[in-house]
Write an enzyme that holds these catalytic residues in place. Sequence first.
Site, PDB file in Angstrom:
ATOM      1  N   HIS A  65       0.847  -1.208   0.000  1.00 10.04           N
ATOM      2  CA  HIS A  65       0.000   0.000   0.000  1.00 10.04           C
ATOM      3  C   HIS A  65       0.866   1.236   0.000  1.00 10.04           C
ATOM      4  O   HIS A  65       1.007   1.882   1.043  1.00 10.04           O
ATOM      5  CB  HIS A  65      -0.899  -0.002   1.233  1.00 10.04           C
ATOM      6  CG  HIS A  65      -2.068   0.921   1.141  1.00 10.04           C
ATOM      7  ND1 HIS A  65      -2.028   2.233   1.537  1.00 10.04           N
ATOM      8  CD2 HIS A  65      -3.324   0.703   0.706  1.00 10.04           C
ATOM      9  CE1 HIS A  65      -3.211   2.786   1.372  1.00 10.04           C
ATOM     10  NE2 HIS A  65      -4.018   1.872   0.868  1.00 10.04           N
ATOM     11  N   ILE A  71       1.764   4.817   1.351  1.00 11.02           N
ATOM     12  CA  ILE A  71       0.807   5.649   2.093  1.00 11.02           C
ATOM     13  C   ILE A  71       0.186   4.774   3.177  1.00 11.02           C
ATOM     14  O   ILE A  71      -0.259   3.660   2.891  1.00 11.02           O
ATOM     15  CB  ILE A  71      -0.300   6.198   1.164  1.00 11.02           C
ATOM     16  CG1 ILE A  71       0.301   7.089   0.081  1.00 11.02           C
ATOM     17  CG2 ILE A  71      -1.355   6.958   1.968  1.00 11.02           C
ATOM     18  CD1 ILE A  71      -0.704   7.525  -0.983  1.00 11.02           C
ATOM     19  N   GLY A  74      -5.806   4.579   5.547  1.00  8.54           N
ATOM     20  CA  GLY A  74      -6.663   5.383   6.419  1.00  8.54           C
ATOM     21  C   GLY A  74      -7.321   4.568   7.511  1.00  8.54           C
ATOM     22  O   GLY A  74      -7.482   5.041   8.644  1.00  8.54           O
ATOM     23  N   VAL A  75      -7.711   3.340   7.191  1.00  4.37           N
ATOM     24  CA  VAL A  75      -8.364   2.513   8.219  1.00  4.37           C
ATOM     25  C   VAL A  75      -7.414   2.224   9.377  1.00  4.37           C
ATOM     26  O   VAL A  75      -7.863   2.066  10.512  1.00  4.37           O
ATOM     27  CB  VAL A  75      -8.931   1.194   7.636  1.00  4.37           C
ATOM     28  CG1 VAL A  75     -10.041   1.482   6.646  1.00  4.37           C
ATOM     29  CG2 VAL A  75      -7.859   0.352   6.994  1.00  4.37           C
ATOM     30  N   GLU A  79      -7.800   3.016  13.266  1.00  4.24           N
ATOM     31  CA  GLU A  79      -7.464   2.004  14.277  1.00  4.24           C
ATOM     32  C   GLU A  79      -6.540   2.590  15.338  1.00  4.24           C
ATOM     33  O   GLU A  79      -6.694   2.308  16.530  1.00  4.24           O
ATOM     34  CB  GLU A  79      -6.818   0.783  13.624  1.00  4.24           C
ATOM     35  CG  GLU A  79      -6.285  -0.251  14.593  1.00  4.24           C
ATOM     36  CD  GLU A  79      -7.336  -0.960  15.448  1.00  4.24           C
ATOM     37  OE1 GLU A  79      -6.956  -1.471  16.524  1.00  4.24           O
ATOM     38  OE2 GLU A  79      -8.513  -1.016  15.048  1.00  4.24           O
TER      39      GLU A  79
END
Length: 171
Positions: A65, A71, A74-75, A79
């Site tokens: 990723h 990057i 976002g999840v 978290e």
Amino acid sequence: MTDTTHTTPYEPEPVKTGMEIGDILKILPHRYPFLLIDRVIELVRMKSIVALKNVTITEPFFQGHFPEKPIMPGVLIVEAIAQAGGLLLLTEVPNRDEMLMVFTGIEKARFRRPVVPGDQLRIEVAVRAWRITAARLEGKAYVDGKVAAEATVTCRLVPRAMGAGSAEADE
């Protein structure tokens, strides 16, 4: 002058206002590669927490990723917000070794700018509502003073012995 002894009612041991990784590992059940909090720099009991996550190129998620332009997903930032909030809440749970703080919802998640290797996330979480078994937390993750992501998360305290797929978990 006379010496007078004053007795005060029992008060719980105060929670540290900052925590190093060893302190964090005693409270959160997460471990590498999923522990996303490196340090706590401020903690106000039952109100707020400020934690740090150092983002390095060696994070396993950067392998896919994205290999050419890494990057942080976002999840995983959300978290990290939840882990910081869980750390704050679990400091108040006397039998925390028998309990887990689990997600029950994510609202208003927004991703403002990419988080890349070399960044340091400053995660600020404030309690918006709290009962002994559930909470609503508002969190923001900053890089260099600018908001990278924000979300409202809700969570619930459940016994560790309860299986993840059990009917009680879905109530």
